[in-house]
Structure formats: structure tokens, C-alpha cells
Design a protein around this motif. Structure first.
Motif, PDB file in Angstrom:
ATOM      1  N   THR A 184       0.885  -1.236  -0.041  1.00 44.17           N
ATOM      2  CA  THR A 184      -0.086   0.146  -0.082  1.00 44.17           C
ATOM      3  C   THR A 184       0.953   1.156   0.007  1.00 44.17           C
ATOM      4  O   THR A 184       2.173   1.064   0.241  1.00 44.17           O
ATOM      5  N   GLY A 185       0.199   2.348  -0.149  1.00 40.71           N
ATOM      6  CA  GLY A 185       0.746   3.947  -0.032  1.00 40.71           C
ATOM      7  C   GLY A 185       2.095   3.806  -0.921  1.00 40.71           C
ATOM      8  O   GLY A 185       2.202   3.593  -2.132  1.00 40.71           O
ATOM      9  N   PHE A 186       3.458   4.301  -0.304  1.00 44.08           N
ATOM     10  CA  PHE A 186       4.591   4.541  -1.134  1.00 44.08           C
ATOM     11  C   PHE A 186       5.326   3.226  -1.797  1.00 44.08           C
ATOM     12  O   PHE A 186       5.866   3.208  -2.809  1.00 44.08           O
ATOM     13  N   ALA A 187       4.820   2.137  -1.354  1.00 41.67           N
ATOM     14  CA  ALA A 187       5.250   0.862  -1.749  1.00 41.67           C
ATOM     15  C   ALA A 187       4.518   0.442  -3.055  1.00 41.67           C
ATOM     16  O   ALA A 187       5.167  -0.190  -3.811  1.00 41.67           O
ATOM     17  N   LEU A 188       3.415   0.935  -3.417  1.00 43.52           N
ATOM     18  CA  LEU A 188       2.631   0.839  -4.541  1.00 43.52           C
ATOM     19  C   LEU A 188       1.726   1.815  -4.679  1.00 43.52           C
ATOM     20  O   LEU A 188       0.539   1.496  -4.662  1.00 43.52           O
ATOM     21  N   PRO A 189       2.125   3.365  -5.186  1.00 42.86           N
ATOM     22  CA  PRO A 189       1.484   4.273  -5.201  1.00 42.86           C
ATOM     23  C   PRO A 189       0.247   4.356  -6.434  1.00 42.86           C
ATOM     24  O   PRO A 189       0.748   4.125  -7.631  1.00 42.86           O
ATOM     25  N   THR A 190      -0.762   4.394  -6.096  1.00 43.06           N
ATOM     26  CA  THR A 190      -2.034   4.007  -6.971  1.00 43.06           C
ATOM     27  C   THR A 190      -3.172   4.944  -6.319  1.00 43.06           C
ATOM     28  O   THR A 190      -3.395   5.169  -5.397  1.00 43.06           O
ATOM     29  N   GLY A 191      -4.016   5.225  -7.415  1.00 40.20           N
ATOM     30  CA  GLY A 191      -5.283   6.010  -6.887  1.00 40.20           C
ATOM     31  C   GLY A 191      -5.130   7.287  -6.851  1.00 40.20           C
ATOM     32  O   GLY A 191      -4.111   7.888  -7.473  1.00 40.20           O
ATOM     33  N   ARG A 192      -6.090   7.864  -5.964  1.00 42.25           N
ATOM     34  CA  ARG A 192      -6.265   9.357  -5.905  1.00 42.25           C
ATOM     35  C   ARG A 192      -4.879  10.041  -5.495  1.00 42.25           C
ATOM     36  O   ARG A 192      -4.642  11.171  -5.760  1.00 42.25           O
ATOM     37  N   TRP A 193      -4.031   9.486  -4.424  1.00 38.53           N
ATOM     38  CA  TRP A 193      -2.952  10.078  -3.916  1.00 38.53           C
ATOM     39  C   TRP A 193      -1.617   9.886  -4.780  1.00 38.53           C
ATOM     40  O   TRP A 193      -0.300   9.959  -4.230  1.00 38.53           O
ATOM     41  N   ALA A 194      -1.784   8.944  -5.473  1.00 38.72           N
ATOM     42  CA  ALA A 194      -0.484   8.507  -6.315  1.00 38.72           C
ATOM     43  C   ALA A 194       0.547   9.523  -6.822  1.00 38.72           C
ATOM     44  O   ALA A 194       1.606   9.545  -6.357  1.00 38.72           O
ATOM     45  N   LYS A 195      -0.087  10.588  -7.470  1.00 42.47           N
ATOM     46  CA  LYS A 195       0.779  11.637  -8.006  1.00 42.47           C
ATOM     47  C   LYS A 195       1.391  12.125  -6.898  1.00 42.47           C
ATOM     48  O   LYS A 195       2.604  12.826  -6.968  1.00 42.47           O
ATOM     49  N   LEU A 196       0.539  12.496  -5.911  1.00 40.36           N
ATOM     50  CA  LEU A 196       1.304  13.271  -4.848  1.00 40.36           C
ATOM     51  C   LEU A 196       2.463  12.579  -4.067  1.00 40.36           C
ATOM     52  O   LEU A 196       3.383  13.095  -3.782  1.00 40.36           O
ATOM     53  N   MET A 197       1.907  11.232  -3.838  1.00 42.49           N
ATOM     54  CA  MET A 197       3.121  10.376  -3.408  1.00 42.49           C
ATOM     55  C   MET A 197       4.421  10.353  -4.271  1.00 42.49           C
ATOM     56  O   MET A 197       5.590  10.491  -4.043  1.00 42.49           O
ATOM     57  N   GLY A 198       4.195  10.440  -5.465  1.00 39.08           N
ATOM     58  CA  GLY A 198       5.297  10.315  -6.441  1.00 39.08           C
ATOM     59  C   GLY A 198       6.030  11.598  -6.434  1.00 39.08           C
ATOM     60  O   GLY A 198       7.418  11.472  -6.465  1.00 39.08           O
ATOM     61  N   TRP A 199       5.374  12.828  -6.298  1.00 46.40           N
ATOM     62  CA  TRP A 199       6.038  14.150  -6.021  1.00 46.40           C
ATOM     63  C   TRP A 199       6.841  13.827  -4.682  1.00 46.40           C
ATOM     64  O   TRP A 199       8.054  14.429  -4.758  1.00 46.40           O
ATOM     65  N   PHE A 200       6.365  13.578  -3.763  1.00 49.00           N
ATOM     66  CA  PHE A 200       7.109  13.436  -2.731  1.00 49.00           C
ATOM     67  C   PHE A 200       8.271  12.548  -2.660  1.00 49.00           C
ATOM     68  O   PHE A 200       9.361  12.913  -2.064  1.00 49.00           O
ATOM     69  N   MET A 201       8.401  11.388  -3.365  1.00 49.86           N
ATOM     70  CA  MET A 201       9.294  10.537  -3.401  1.00 49.86           C
ATOM     71  C   MET A 201      10.433  11.184  -4.308  1.00 49.86           C
ATOM     72  O   MET A 201      11.582  11.124  -3.879  1.00 49.86           O
ATOM     73  N   GLY A 202       9.965  11.924  -5.305  1.00 47.80           N
ATOM     74  CA  GLY A 202      10.804  12.673  -6.167  1.00 47.80           C
ATOM     75  C   GLY A 202      11.722  13.693  -5.451  1.00 47.80           C
ATOM     76  O   GLY A 202      12.967  13.774  -5.740  1.00 47.80           O
ATOM     77  N   ARG A 203      11.150  14.304  -4.385  1.00 53.18           N
ATOM     78  CA  ARG A 203      12.028  15.366  -3.869  1.00 53.18           C
ATOM     79  C   ARG A 203      12.796  14.594  -2.755  1.00 53.18           C
ATOM     80  O   ARG A 203      13.837  15.093  -2.448  1.00 53.18           O
ATOM     81  N   GLY A 204      12.090  13.674  -1.930  1.00 49.17           N
ATOM     82  CA  GLY A 204      12.554  13.260  -0.679  1.00 49.17           C
ATOM     83  C   GLY A 204      13.759  12.281  -0.904  1.00 49.17           C
ATOM     84  O   GLY A 204      14.731  12.013  -0.186  1.00 49.17           O
TER      85      GLY A 204
END
Ligand SMILES: C[S@@+](CC[C@H](N)C(=O)[O-])C[C@H]1O[C@@H](n2cnc3c(N)ncnc32)[C@H](O)[C@@H]1O
Length: 209
Positions: free
Chosen positions: A16-36
Motif C-alpha cells: 500500500t501507500g509509497f510501496a505501490l502508489p495508486t489511485g487518488r494520492w498516487a501522483k502526490l506520493m510520486g512528487w514526495f518521493m521525487g523530492r525526498g
């Protein structure tokens, strides 16, 4: 959550979550991963030392930061990630550098990449080895798609100077040992190294292997 969602070999529960970003928050998680994870991507990029015209496969490309670095270095880049949302994000990032026909980012996993045998000079996986459903199946598949003499680099959060966030994600010694042992079982050899930002596992596919 679906009963059929992929499970991690380490946690033995669906991703779930950052381990497999899907759905509504996926792109936001992707953005955070990209920065972090920026410093980690930079360190892995340096350690892979990709050469112009090499063919590289990135496993678990997420938002595509490393894909962009490899493209800018002149490599031919392919990738697999099980998240269609990450595929969209990484493809959009790659298009800033090349035409979409020149980058092959697929929905797939470390355990089933869909690429032919002996295709790549280098295979790289950053921050996803604990998410594979099976270490053995993952390493066997990455060995299959590497050409003889090709190199594998697998990295995970940690190192001698991890960020505060990465410190919380560092894996215990016995788990790091399990990863390197599984890699050696498939490749016949392999090493583990602690860099500044990441723990790195490397192996080379031998000519006869
Ligand atoms: C924490 S993110 C890391 C993304 C990027 N590599 C980074 O370091 O910022 C984990 C990524 O691994 C992908 N992933 C999950 N299971 C995977 C698997 N079995 N094989 C390959 N990638 C996987 C997820 O979809 C996600 O994009």
C-alpha cells in the motif's frame, strides 16, 4: 484492499501507500518521493556509472528521476513499475528529454519484467527490493534480462549519512544479509556496500552464467 494485491516477501502483506502508489494520492506520493529521495538517486546514478549507448533497465522507477538522469547521460532506457500512475508520471518526465518512442517504460515488476533474455548492460533497482513478492524470483528475472558481463545494482535507504526519513526506513542487518545471500544464490557472487545515502548490492552476470 483487494485480496489479490501483490504481497512483499518481507512483510507478507499486500503493498500500500509509497510501496505501490495508486489511485487518488498516487501522483502526490510520486512528487514526495521525487523530492525526498533526490540525494539517493544522485548517489545511485554515480555508482552505476552508465556509459553513453548502454542499455539500462530501471526496476521500480516511481516518478522517474533516475530515468531522466540516465536519458540525459545518453543511455537507452527501459523500465518496469507495477503502478500505472507512476508510469504516467515517469513517462511525462522522460518526454522532457526524449521522444516517447525512445523510452520504454512498462507496467511490470522485478519478478516479471516482460523483456527478452540478455537485453541490458545494466539493471538498477532503487528503494523497492523489500516490495518484491519473492527475492529469489526477482533476482532470477533480473539475471535473465542482463547480458553476460552486465551489472546489477540494487539500492535501499540507509548508508552512513541517511536523511532523518531514510533512517527510519533502514533495514536490519539480518534482512540486508538475506538480500545479499539471495543475490549470490542466483549470480554466484555479489557484494554489499554502505555508501553515504544508500545500502547497495551489486552483482555481475558471468559470461557463462
Ligand atoms: C518507494 S517507491 C521508490 C521509487 C523510486 N525508485 C525512488 O527511489 O524514489 C517504490 C516503487 O516500487 C514500485 N514497486 C512495488 N512493487 C514492485 C515490484 N515487485 N517490482 C518493481 N517495482 C515495484 C512501486 O510501484 C513504487 O513506484
Amino acid at each position: 484492499m483487494s485480496e489479490n494485491a501483490p504481497k512483499s516477501w518481507l512483510l507478507d502483506r499486500p503493498l500500500t501507500g509509497f510501496a505501490l502508489p495508486t489511485g487518488r494520492w498516487a501522483k502526490l506520493m510520486g512528487w514526495f518521493m521525487g523530492r525526498g529521495n533526490l540525494a539517493e538517486q544522485r548517489e545511485v546514478f554515480d555508482t552505476v556509472a552508465i556509459r553513453t549507448d548502454e542499455r539500462v533497465l530501471e526496476v521500480g522507477y516511481g516518478p522517474g528521476i533516475l530515468v531522466e538522469y540516465f536519458l540525459r547521460a545518453g543511455a537507452t532506457v527501459s523500465g518496469v513499475d507495477p503502478s500505472p500512475d507512476m508510469r504516467e508520471m515517469a513517462t511525462a518526465r522522460a518526454r522532457k528529454v526524449v521522444h516517447s518512442a525512445d523510452v520504454d517504460l512498462r507496467v511490470g515488476t522485478a519478478e516479471a519484467t516482460t523483456f527478452p533474455d540478455e537485453t541490458f548492460d545494466a539493471v538498477v533497482s532503487v528503494n523497492n527490493v523489500p516490495m518484491w513478492s519473492s527475492l529469489e524470483a526477482g533476482f532470477a528475472e533480473l539475471h535473465r534480462v542482463l547480458r553476460p558481463g552486465g551489472r546489477l545494482v540494487v539500492a535501499w535507504h540507509g548508508g552512513t549519512q541517511p536523511t532523518r526519513l531514510a533512517k527510519g526506513l533502514a533495514l536490519p542487518e539480518d534482512v540486508l544479509d538475506r538480500i545479499v545471500d539471495a543475490m549470490r544464490d542466483v549470480f554466484g557472487d555479489g557484494e554489499r556496500q554502505r555508501l553515504g545515502q544508500v545500502e547497495v548490492f551489486r552483482a555481475t552476470r558471468t559470461a557463462g552464467g
